[in-house]
Motif scaffolding. Structure first.
Motif, PDB file in Angstrom:
ATOM      1  N   LEU A  13       0.804  -1.227   0.000  1.00 11.49           N
ATOM      2  CA  LEU A  13       0.000   0.000   0.000  1.00 11.49           C
ATOM      3  C   LEU A  13       0.835   1.275   0.000  1.00 11.49           C
ATOM      4  O   LEU A  13       0.283   2.374  -0.086  1.00 11.49           O
ATOM      5  N   THR A  16       0.854   4.296  -4.180  1.00 11.75           N
ATOM      6  CA  THR A  16      -0.426   5.011  -4.178  1.00 11.75           C
ATOM      7  C   THR A  16      -1.384   4.450  -5.232  1.00 11.75           C
ATOM      8  O   THR A  16      -2.595   4.477  -5.044  1.00 11.75           O
ATOM      9  N   GLN A  19      -3.345   1.766  -3.745  1.00 14.03           N
ATOM     10  CA  GLN A  19      -4.410   2.274  -2.868  1.00 14.03           C
ATOM     11  C   GLN A  19      -5.646   2.668  -3.686  1.00 14.03           C
ATOM     12  O   GLN A  19      -6.771   2.383  -3.297  1.00 14.03           O
ATOM     13  N   ILE A 250      -7.118   5.754   3.583  1.00 13.62           N
ATOM     14  CA  ILE A 250      -5.919   5.738   2.737  1.00 13.62           C
ATOM     15  C   ILE A 250      -4.712   5.406   3.614  1.00 13.62           C
ATOM     16  O   ILE A 250      -4.784   5.464   4.837  1.00 13.62           O
ATOM     17  N   SER A 251      -3.613   5.074   2.963  1.00 16.30           N
ATOM     18  CA  SER A 251      -2.327   4.856   3.622  1.00 16.30           C
ATOM     19  C   SER A 251      -2.410   3.915   4.828  1.00 16.30           C
ATOM     20  O   SER A 251      -3.000   2.854   4.740  1.00 16.30           O
ATOM     21  N   ASP A 255      -4.454   0.365   5.440  1.00 19.83           N
ATOM     22  CA  ASP A 255      -3.754  -0.889   5.754  1.00 19.83           C
ATOM     23  C   ASP A 255      -4.364  -1.536   6.997  1.00 19.83           C
ATOM     24  O   ASP A 255      -4.641  -2.738   7.021  1.00 19.83           O
TER      25      ASP A 255
END
Lengths: 351, 111
Positions: A13, A16, A19, A250-251, A255
């Motif tokens: 992840l 980007t 993602q 996100i990010s 995760d």
């Protein structure tokens, strides 16, 4: 909790594009949930367009002394991306002529940029209405060289905005790392001691609350009251306002959602809480985000997804506010995070 | 796929009960929403009552819903567990207070 960024862990992840794939697949690909574009189109809000520019948000770099579990920046001590003095100079040139009334410095821990103080001093000379520094609090206690930050902030009448996930040690340390709670409390007391957050003082100290898990923030005012009561009674700490911010998928938070098998339910909860009123004031309509290397984005989240502004002017070195304002805002499913319930922005609720 | 009486995803479909009885369903949800608004009791207090009752009713949907609701309101896990104990105390008290009935009966029947 991991002490390394996704990037340092070579996590899938950290890419980007991966993602964005996740955000586009699953429930959104099979039609179980509507895409954000479809949802805002239903209330005639597509394409999303900027309104008057009010806030210039500058990311000073991704280096941070903490490795928070939910961090959308994937910041940490192992991140070396830091804004150079040259880019800072380009930012100063823009601050001189922008119509924005608020300058908002973020990171990482912006204070870890070696030219942070120089930049603040230069920017302060330009007479900004509201000059925000997003400080994680523990940085003040992290090293001797940062101990005088409260005085430095005071000298330049900086508006300090700090993260504080809960008024209890357990919840705070679980999200932000062991020992973060005690250091944050000490830093808040030091900020209070120089006048920050004290009733009647013009030194503003606001706190940011992010949920420490796969749930949405509750009512901002009710949370503010609870925080104020607990922090005052237990630690004699004062602050001005609490901003309740929704974690965007996100990010590192994405995760976490996937690893804990909460991703689908979380997206469902965001879509279910969709509020078209929040779309009207979503922060990308009044903010521009500048990355450590000078690229321009609709918001800090789009920056972390590497979704640059859809404009010929996409770098601070060729900044042109008029041209920039005539653009469509880049959206994806993560945007549901800013439109759930009372909405969410770097300034808290929007509806 | 294993078959169970309860499916977590069914909670999302709760609203669908209005499809087969629109007026009653709508009235129920309107009432439900009103009950949980800030009133003489705070919404926070109501959330904790709901959590305790969810346990005594042993409704898995309600337990999921009001645990999440509590977290959203910043309610701590210690507060949540105490609320569950309140429910448990009333449940066990309600059982044990019937012991008096048993005692009455024994006293009546025994010489």
């Amino acid at each position: 909790m991991s002490k390394k960024s996704l990037l340092a862990r070579n996590n899938d992840l950290a890419n980007t594009k991966r993602q964005i794939e996740v955000l586009s697949n699953g429930q959104f690909a099979n039609g179980e949930l509507p895409t954000f574009a479809k949802k805002i189109a239903a209330t005639n809000q597509f394409p999303l367009r900027p309104k008057k520019l009010e806030i210039l948000q500058i990311n000073m770099g991704y280096m941070c002394n903490q490795v928070c579990a939910h961090c959308h920046v994937d910041a940490g001590p192992d991140r070396k991306e830091i804004m150079t003095k040259k880019t800072m100079q380009e930012c100063l040139n823009v601050i001189k002529k922008t119509g924005a009334h608020t300058l908002d410095l973020t990171g990482g821990a912006p204070e870890m940029n070696p030219n942070f103080r120089w930049f603040v001093e230069e920017a302060a000379k330009l007479g900004i209405n509201d000059f925000i520094v997003r400080s994680n609090l523990t940085i003040i206690r992290a090293n001797k060289k940062f101990h005088d930050l409260p005085e430095f902030f005071k000298k330049h009448t900086i508006h300090v905005v700090s993260s504080m996930p809960h008024w209890t040690r357990g919840k705070t340390d679980k999200q932000r790392g062991d020992g973060v709670f005690d250091k944050s409390i000490q830093a808040l007391q030091e900020l209070n001691a120089v006048g920050y957050g004290i009733p009647g003082s013009d030194l503003k100290l606001d706190l940011v609350y992010n949920p420490s898990g796969a749930f949405l923030p509750g009512n901002q005012k009710a949370l503010e009251n609870d925080f104020k009561k607990a922090l005052r009674e237990e630690f004699n700490i004062n602050f001005n306002s609490l901003f309740a911010i929704t974690n965007l998928p996100i990010s590192r938070f994405l995760d976490y959602l996937i690893a804990s098998e909460n991703y689908e339910d979380y997206m469902y909860a965001l879509v279910e809480a969709y509020n078209p009123e929040a779309v009207k004031n979503v922060m990308c309509t009044n903010t521009l985000s500048v990355s450590w290397d000078g690229w321009l984005f609709d918001c800090d989240f789009n920056q972390m997804l590497n979704l640059k502004v859809a404009s010929k002017v996409n770098h601070i070195s060729v900044y042109n506010e008029k041209l920039l304002q005539n653009r469509n805002i880049i959206i994806n499913q993560h945007c549901y995070g800013c439109t759930a319930g009372a909405g969410s922005s770097c300034q808290g609720v929007v509806a | 796929m294993s078959k169970t009486y309860y499916n977590p995803a069914d909670l999302r479909k709760f609203g669908n009960i209005t499809e087969w009885s629109e007026e009653l369903g709508n009235k129920f949800f309107e009432y439900y929403g009103k009950v949980f608004e800030e009133g003489a009791l705070t919404a926070r207090e109501k959330s904790l009552i709901a959590l305790a009752v969810a346990h005594t009713e042993q409704c898995p949907y309600c337990i999921d819903a009001y645990t999440k609701d509590g977290l959203q309101r910043g309610i701590t896990k210690e507060e949540m567990m105490e609320a569950v104990h309140v429910g448990a105390a009333i449940k066990s008290g309600a059982t044990l207070v019937h012991g008096v009935q048993m005692m009455n009966k024994v006293n009546k029947l025994e010489m």
